[in-house]
Design an enzyme around this catalytic site. Sequence first.
Site: not given
Length: 497
Positions: A64, A66, A39, A42, A35, A69, A31
């Site tokens: 980048r 999240c 977080c 999943r 995080c 969270c 992705t």
Amino acid sequence: MSTTEHDERYRAISAKDTRFDGQFVTAVRSTRIYCRPSCPARTPKPENVTFYPTSAAAHEAGYRACKRCLPEAAPGSPAWNLRGDAAARAMRLIAAGVVEQEGVPGLARRLGYSPRHLTRLLTHELGAGPLALARAHRAHTARMLLVGTDLPISEVAFSAGFTSIRQCNDTIREVFQMTPGDLRATRRVGAPAAHDGMQGAIDLLLPHRTPMDAAGVFAWMDARALPGVETATPTSFARHLRMPGGPAHFEIRQTEEGQLRLRAKVTRLGDLAPLVSTARRLFDLDSDPQAVDEALSAHPELAPLVSAMPGIRVPGAADPHEMLIRAMVGQQITVAAARTALTSLAEQLGERLPDGGLLFPTMAAIAEHGAEVLRGPAARIRAITGAAAALADGSLTLTVGDDAPTQRAALLAMPGIGPWTADYVRMRVIGDPDVFLPGDVAVRAGAAASGLPADPASLTAWAARIAPWRSYLTAHLWRAAPARPVRRARTASKESS
């Protein structure tokens, strides 16, 4: 990173363990998002995960933050106090605003390196150089102000340490993939406004790990508060403070829900971020209380103390120079006597503000006029004024980013400063979690009351098993000391400032 360490961190993110928030970030290759460990999304597959020590390192690697969270909102890492190396010292100085005030050359000079070598060192240790780390800190501060206050975006930019609004906007877009306006739209309903409608005034939540013995810190501050300079209640502490841009005032208060909030007013917007860092150090808010409590309660003698006072904190220092003077004045006298002497010093040599508040005296004022105000043995007065003069002319440096052994050696080289004072200052200024004060009478009294050896040599040997958390052992023993006056020999010392 070793396979074992990777597996341990993966177990932490699988358990959504909030204890690890702020200690590392989780970057997901599929992705390109990083995080915090807790977080709620999943848990990614192990092969898709990379762990970074800082958000700056993740960002430098192309990830980048999240939006779910908000890893930038996590409490700070306790590693920067637990570690005493150059990387940890750099992180403390970056949080204190040194890069904004002095640039990377100034940061490197304070650490004793060239800018190029410091960049190599930090990139190797933390995955990002000093500029990237400072930039990440500014982005964190900007996010905090955007979602926590109603300061105009232009004021947020300069408060966070950016040199222009455009630089702030570009950084926020790059780090969060959101505009400042979009980020502000995520704020919770009813977030406090900039109080009193004054420029440079904020009201912010101070995130921290739980448990938190806030009552103990407020009581500590209350016993030592100097009228005019500081005000303390069972649920709040406020004080006036001299910052690079001019006088500042802040208040830390506990809400009914147990949160800690910071209300602050500064003369120059750029002082807001360093002031937030100062408040966090003062209340030891980046501590890992679960790790500390688990380590201490593993010893049967300490388990009752931890059970009675979970989440104990070691108060920091609002100003390193002031801390040294307070510690020297407090040597060999009671807390109440030290408070009386310091109150007189502040009232006679401090700077009175238009609102009636008082700034603690400058080191130059104490060096020049301290002998006219201070009472006690002539040698002690000379030592205090001599230390103030050395701080004023720069021959003695004292900062949150000092190397601990070097700082201790420099203090011990000063006339009238012994091991208790040097170690106490190290505990309060650097936030070193592993300082023990076996010569302190209150520590020995608390040890005796807790079933530990009371003589310094035996107590020191016993305390070695508590490393690296001996500062928190010291705090527990202070609290365990019987609440009665203690008369002691002149060679002993007691925590006073």
